[in-house]
Design an enzyme around this catalytic site. Structure first.
Site, PDB file in Angstrom:
ATOM      1  N   HIS A 234     101.508  12.535-123.740  1.00 21.96           N
ATOM      2  CA  HIS A 234     100.370  13.426-123.500  1.00 21.96           C
ATOM      3  C   HIS A 234     100.473  14.208-122.188  1.00 21.96           C
ATOM      4  CE1 HIS A 234      98.304  11.423-126.806  1.00 21.96           C
ATOM      5  NE2 HIS A 234      98.462  10.273-126.228  1.00 21.96           N
TER       6      HIS A 234
HETATM    7  O1  RIB Z   1      94.211  10.559-124.179  1.00 19.52           O
HETATM    8  C1  RIB Z   1      95.383  10.562-123.401  1.00 19.52           C
HETATM    9  C2  RIB Z   1      95.051  10.614-121.943  1.00 19.52           C
HETATM   10  O2  RIB Z   1      94.312   9.469-121.578  1.00 19.52           O
HETATM   11  C3  RIB Z   1      96.300  10.597-121.041  1.00 19.52           C
HETATM   12  O3  RIB Z   1      96.003  11.296-119.861  1.00 19.52           O
HETATM   13  C4  RIB Z   1      96.479   9.150-120.742  1.00 19.52           C
HETATM   14  O4  RIB Z   1      97.145   8.935-119.485  1.00 19.52           O
HETATM   15  C5  RIB Z   1      95.060   8.694-120.644  1.00 19.52           C
HETATM   16  O5  RIB Z   1      94.606   8.995-119.331  1.00 19.52           O
END
Ligand code: RIB
Ligand code: CA
Length: 304
Positions: A234
């Site tokens: 992500h």
């Molecule tokens: O949903 C994914 C996000 O939430 C990413 O930033 C992960 O590190 C968590 O913080």
């Protein structure tokens, strides 16, 4: 030779945050990381701040300040993602605990004054809950015009990952996310629709392990744990936006953050196909995953 772009990273390390930091620190020709700000999110600030220093030191970037920010959301009770990232936030990370002193400056004070002094120069990459950014905007609404751009990992046009409706960063602090998206700041949003397309698959992890550096080994060990939940990279895409935007397709959209309906709190209502003057963000929908993973592997190889 163009000058590297000055950026400030706001994060909650967090395994994918850690890989994002590794990519940023491996790209000094394109990115000047002015500072790493930390926020409560995946785990508490008492873990995310030292975790950021552990990764910074591993990447040989000791001169980059790490600043502690907000220890709790604007309004809602804190939630965490320790089940995904481990109790420490960096499961399987064999790095020594952070040494050295904590920078005494509050991340929000640093962010407000640094961007104020360099209007329209600095890009903020926010990959955790948006509490620090929202607090800055409450203190200084002009920040929305002074920041060059805000690249956010968060939200989703489609399904969430914490509830059917909400993605973790916006669920963890929905009021902060609403303040940011209503601020008028120029936003690029990398939500789950695009970030779920880029995963640390087993074959790719084997190639990274063969790079043989402590950074590559640490990345693989953490991602092996993280991979048990699909291993979507992500946060790495938010840094990727500044390095290989050709790998990503974004559209101007109208994004509204849900803060009233308890069932849908933290949901990002994303309206596509809006007229440019109604858009408040560019939202990512398509990633060239093979190309970006190959690029990420090349950048991690720089630590060998
Ligand atoms: O949903 C994914 C996000 O939430 C990413 O930033 C992960 O590190 C968590 O913080
Ligand atoms: Ca994160």
């Amino acid at each position: 030779m163009t000058q590297p772009q000055p950026i400030i990273i706001d994060c909650d390390p967090g395994i994918d945050d850690a890989i994002a930091l590794m990519l940023a620190f491996a790209s000094p020709d394109e990115l000047e990381v002015l500072a790493v700000m930390t926020v409560a999110g995946n785990v508490g600030l008492h873990h995310t701040e030292p975790n950021a220093r552990r990764i910074r030191d591993l990447c040989g970037a000791k001169s980059v300040p790490v600043l502690a920010g907000c220890p709790r959301p604007v309004l809602r009770a804190p939630v965490d993602a320790g089940d995904i990232h481990g109790e420490s936030g960096l499961e399987n990370c064999e790095l020594p605990l952070a040494r050295g002193v904590v920078d005494p400056r509050h991340a929000v004070d640093y962010l407000r004054e640094t961007v104020r002094a360099r209007p329209r120069e600095i890009t903020v990459v926010a990959v955790g809950p948006l509490t620090n950014l929202a607090t800055t905007l409450i203190q200084r609404p002009e920040f929305a015009r002074e920041v060059r751009r805000i690249v956010i990992m968060g939200g989703a046009a489609g399904d969430g990952n914490v509830t059917p409706h909400a993605e973790f960063n916006f669920f963890a602090d929905p009021h902060a996310a609403r303040i940011v998206f209503e601020s008028g700041a120029p936003i690029s949003m990398y939500g789950l629709d695009i970030t779920r397309q880029v995963r640390a698959e087993a074959a790719w992890l084997k190639r990274v392990e063969r790079l043989g550096s402590p950074v590559a080994h640490t990345a693989v060990r953490m991602l092996e744990h993280y991979g048990s939940v699909g291993g979507a990279l992500h946060d790495v895409l938010a840094i990727g936006d500044l390095l290989r935007q050709d790998c990503f397709t974004l559209e101007p959209c109208r994004v509204r953050i849900e803060t009233e309906d308890p069932e849908m709190i933290g949901k990002s209502h994303v309206e596509r196909g809006v007229a440019p003057d109604r858009a408040n963000a560019r939202v990512g929908f398509k990633a060239d995953a093979p190309e970006f993973l190959s690029f990420l592997e090349e950048r991690l190889a720089r630590y060998s």
